[in-house]
Design a protein around this motif. Structure first.
Motif, PDB file in Angstrom:
ATOM      1  N   GLY A  88     -13.769 -90.201 104.038  1.00 56.54           N
ATOM      2  CA  GLY A  88     -14.084 -89.518 105.323  1.00 56.54           C
ATOM      3  C   GLY A  88     -13.199 -88.278 105.741  1.00 56.54           C
ATOM      4  N   LEU A  89     -12.277 -87.952 104.984  1.00 59.33           N
ATOM      5  CA  LEU A  89     -11.192 -87.166 105.258  1.00 59.33           C
ATOM      6  C   LEU A  89     -11.380 -85.734 104.696  1.00 59.33           C
ATOM      7  CD1 LEU A  89      -8.333 -89.353 104.754  1.00 59.33           C
ATOM      8  CD2 LEU A  89      -9.356 -88.885 107.034  1.00 59.33           C
ATOM      9  N   ASN A  90     -10.781 -84.755 105.361  1.00 57.54           N
ATOM     10  CA  ASN A  90     -11.092 -83.270 104.659  1.00 57.54           C
ATOM     11  C   ASN A  90     -10.022 -82.658 104.287  1.00 57.54           C
ATOM     12  OD1 ASN A  90     -13.869 -83.288 105.496  1.00 57.54           O
ATOM     13  ND2 ASN A  90     -13.236 -82.921 107.526  1.00 57.54           N
ATOM     14  N   PRO A  91      -9.911 -82.918 102.954  1.00 60.23           N
ATOM     15  CA  PRO A  91      -8.585 -82.116 102.061  1.00 60.23           C
ATOM     16  C   PRO A  91      -8.487 -80.719 102.630  1.00 60.23           C
ATOM     17  CG  PRO A  91     -10.294 -83.077 100.587  1.00 60.23           C
ATOM     18  CD  PRO A  91     -10.548 -83.327 101.952  1.00 60.23           C
ATOM     19  N   PHE A  92      -7.329 -79.914 102.521  1.00 59.97           N
ATOM     20  CA  PHE A  92      -7.297 -78.578 102.775  1.00 59.97           C
ATOM     21  C   PHE A  92      -6.044 -78.135 102.131  1.00 59.97           C
ATOM     22  CE2 PHE A  92      -5.575 -80.194 106.576  1.00 59.97           C
ATOM     23  CZ  PHE A  92      -4.691 -79.327 107.024  1.00 59.97           C
ATOM     24  N   ASN A  93      -6.135 -76.728 101.766  1.00 63.06           N
ATOM     25  CA  ASN A  93      -4.731 -76.272 101.297  1.00 63.06           C
ATOM     26  C   ASN A  93      -4.506 -75.003 101.814  1.00 63.06           C
ATOM     27  OD1 ASN A  93      -6.390 -74.060 100.158  1.00 63.06           O
ATOM     28  ND2 ASN A  93      -6.769 -75.437  98.417  1.00 63.06           N
ATOM     29  N   PHE A  94      -3.713 -74.127 101.620  1.00 69.19           N
ATOM     30  CA  PHE A  94      -3.291 -72.888 102.473  1.00 69.19           C
ATOM     31  C   PHE A  94      -3.817 -71.687 101.480  1.00 69.19           C
ATOM     32  CE2 PHE A  94       0.049 -75.637 104.288  1.00 69.19           C
ATOM     33  CZ  PHE A  94      -0.625 -75.979 105.451  1.00 69.19           C
ATOM     34  N   LEU A  95      -4.436 -71.832 100.728  1.00 67.19           N
ATOM     35  CA  LEU A  95      -4.957 -70.922  99.627  1.00 67.19           C
ATOM     36  C   LEU A  95      -5.946 -69.724 100.069  1.00 67.19           C
ATOM     37  CD1 LEU A  95      -4.854 -72.737  96.455  1.00 67.19           C
ATOM     38  CD2 LEU A  95      -2.935 -71.250  97.240  1.00 67.19           C
ATOM     39  N   PRO A 102      -5.604 -79.051  95.447  1.00 67.52           N
ATOM     40  CA  PRO A 102      -4.274 -79.057  95.611  1.00 67.52           C
ATOM     41  C   PRO A 102      -3.654 -77.813  95.150  1.00 67.52           C
ATOM     42  CG  PRO A 102      -4.820 -81.033  94.479  1.00 67.52           C
ATOM     43  CD  PRO A 102      -6.276 -80.168  94.462  1.00 67.52           C
ATOM     44  N   MET A 103      -2.505 -76.985  95.982  1.00 70.74           N
ATOM     45  CA  MET A 103      -1.767 -75.986  95.728  1.00 70.74           C
ATOM     46  C   MET A 103      -0.598 -76.251  95.330  1.00 70.74           C
ATOM     47  SD  MET A 103      -1.496 -75.176  99.820  1.00 70.74           S
ATOM     48  CE  MET A 103      -0.706 -76.522 100.820  1.00 70.74           C
ATOM     49  N   VAL A 104       0.135 -75.122  94.820  1.00 71.68           N
ATOM     50  CA  VAL A 104       1.684 -75.266  94.235  1.00 71.68           C
ATOM     51  C   VAL A 104       2.559 -74.525  95.171  1.00 71.68           C
ATOM     52  CG1 VAL A 104       3.313 -74.841  92.601  1.00 71.68           C
ATOM     53  CG2 VAL A 104       0.780 -75.909  91.932  1.00 71.68           C
ATOM     54  N   ILE A 139       2.468 -69.292  97.266  1.00 69.74           N
ATOM     55  CA  ILE A 139       1.824 -70.473  97.002  1.00 69.74           C
ATOM     56  C   ILE A 139       0.491 -70.285  96.203  1.00 69.74           C
ATOM     57  CG2 ILE A 139       0.259 -72.238  98.521  1.00 69.74           C
ATOM     58  CD1 ILE A 139       1.935 -71.456 100.838  1.00 69.74           C
ATOM     59  N   ILE A 140       0.292 -70.765  95.332  1.00 66.30           N
ATOM     60  CA  ILE A 140      -0.813 -70.611  94.218  1.00 66.30           C
ATOM     61  C   ILE A 140      -1.434 -71.809  93.866  1.00 66.30           C
ATOM     62  CG2 ILE A 140       0.446 -68.598  93.371  1.00 66.30           C
ATOM     63  CD1 ILE A 140       1.490 -70.432  91.147  1.00 66.30           C
ATOM     64  N   SER A 141      -2.694 -71.782  93.337  1.00 68.45           N
ATOM     65  CA  SER A 141      -3.222 -72.758  92.794  1.00 68.45           C
ATOM     66  C   SER A 141      -2.601 -73.555  91.484  1.00 68.45           C
ATOM     67  CB  SER A 141      -4.792 -72.372  92.108  1.00 68.45           C
ATOM     68  OG  SER A 141      -4.691 -71.701  90.999  1.00 68.45           O
ATOM     69  N   TYR A 142      -2.964 -74.787  91.412  1.00 68.78           N
ATOM     70  CA  TYR A 142      -2.330 -75.382  90.067  1.00 68.78           C
ATOM     71  C   TYR A 142      -2.736 -74.918  88.829  1.00 68.78           C
ATOM     72  CZ  TYR A 142      -0.851 -79.159  87.125  1.00 68.78           C
ATOM     73  OH  TYR A 142      -0.292 -79.960  86.091  1.00 68.78           O
ATOM     74  N   GLU A 143      -3.942 -74.330  88.670  1.00 70.47           N
ATOM     75  CA  GLU A 143      -4.291 -73.759  87.529  1.00 70.47           C
ATOM     76  C   GLU A 143      -3.566 -72.508  87.101  1.00 70.47           C
ATOM     77  OE1 GLU A 143      -6.523 -74.653  89.910  1.00 70.47           O
ATOM     78  OE2 GLU A 143      -7.231 -76.466  88.791  1.00 70.47           O
ATOM     79  N   ARG A 144      -3.285 -71.748  88.371  1.00 68.00           N
ATOM     80  CA  ARG A 144      -2.469 -70.542  88.070  1.00 68.00           C
ATOM     81  C   ARG A 144      -0.967 -70.737  87.774  1.00 68.00           C
ATOM     82  NH1 ARG A 144      -1.550 -65.829  86.292  1.00 68.00           N
ATOM     83  NH2 ARG A 144      -0.442 -64.490  87.413  1.00 68.00           N
ATOM     84  N   TRP A 145      -0.555 -71.941  88.419  1.00 60.00           N
ATOM     85  CA  TRP A 145       0.755 -72.465  88.005  1.00 60.00           C
ATOM     86  C   TRP A 145       0.890 -72.670  86.569  1.00 60.00           C
ATOM     87  CZ3 TRP A 145       5.689 -72.469  89.455  1.00 60.00           C
ATOM     88  CH2 TRP A 145       6.737 -73.505  89.186  1.00 60.00           C
TER      89      TRP A 145
END
Length: 153
Positions: A88-95, A102-104, A139-145
């Motif tokens: 019941g938690l809302n994950p978030f990133n700064f992208l 997740p972000m890198v 700060i980038i996506s894991y895919e971009r990393w």
């Protein structure tokens, strides 16, 4: 001289609710409870290595804080978002990319995902990635990393 961070403390509005969250959702081991002072303590990782203290205070005395839990990178990459949602938690990133993936932080590099506890403290699962930091990538996506890492090889 300094070899690590041993403990951190948070003020919480409802100690029992917070104990439930940190013990039964995040899986931390409760190591001490003090009814008179309305405080609970949890080991983070191995016992006696790192500790979180929770102190019950009136809501008006709580200022929101942030800290990060060191996690296995495979958990963050493959399971963290689903784990948080299941609880019941809302994950978030700064992208600002419309996702909750997740972000890198390329300067470290480290992969991370954020979520809030019952009092609105910003918590984070984080793991340092292999490779050299690249601050120019921000700060980038894991895919971009992964794309950038592949291009360098």
């Amino acid at each position: 001289m300094i070899t690590g961070l041993y403990e951190t403390h948070l003020f919480v509005a409802n100690l029992e609710l917070s104990i439930e969250f940190y013990k039964n959702i995040l899986g931390l081991e409760q190591c001490y409870f003090e009814e008179e002072r309305r405080a609970a303590f949890f080991w983070i990782g191995e016992p006696k290595e790192s500790m979180l203290g929770l102190w019950e205070k009136p809501k008006s005395e709580i200022d929101r804080r942030h800290f990060a839990f060191k996690c296995d990178k495979n958990f963050i990459i493959n399971e963290a978002t689903a784990f948080l949602k299941e609880h019941g938690l809302n994950p978030f990133n700064f992208l600002n990319d419309g996702t909750d993936q997740p972000m890198v932080f390329a300067w470290v590099p480290a992969i991370a995902i954020y979520f809030d506890d019952p009092d609105g403290h910003h918590l984070e699962f984080i793991s340092v990635l292999d490779g050299k930091g690249k601050p120019e990538n921000g700060i980038i996506s894991y895919e971009r990393w992964l794309e950038l890492e592949t291009k360098e090889k």
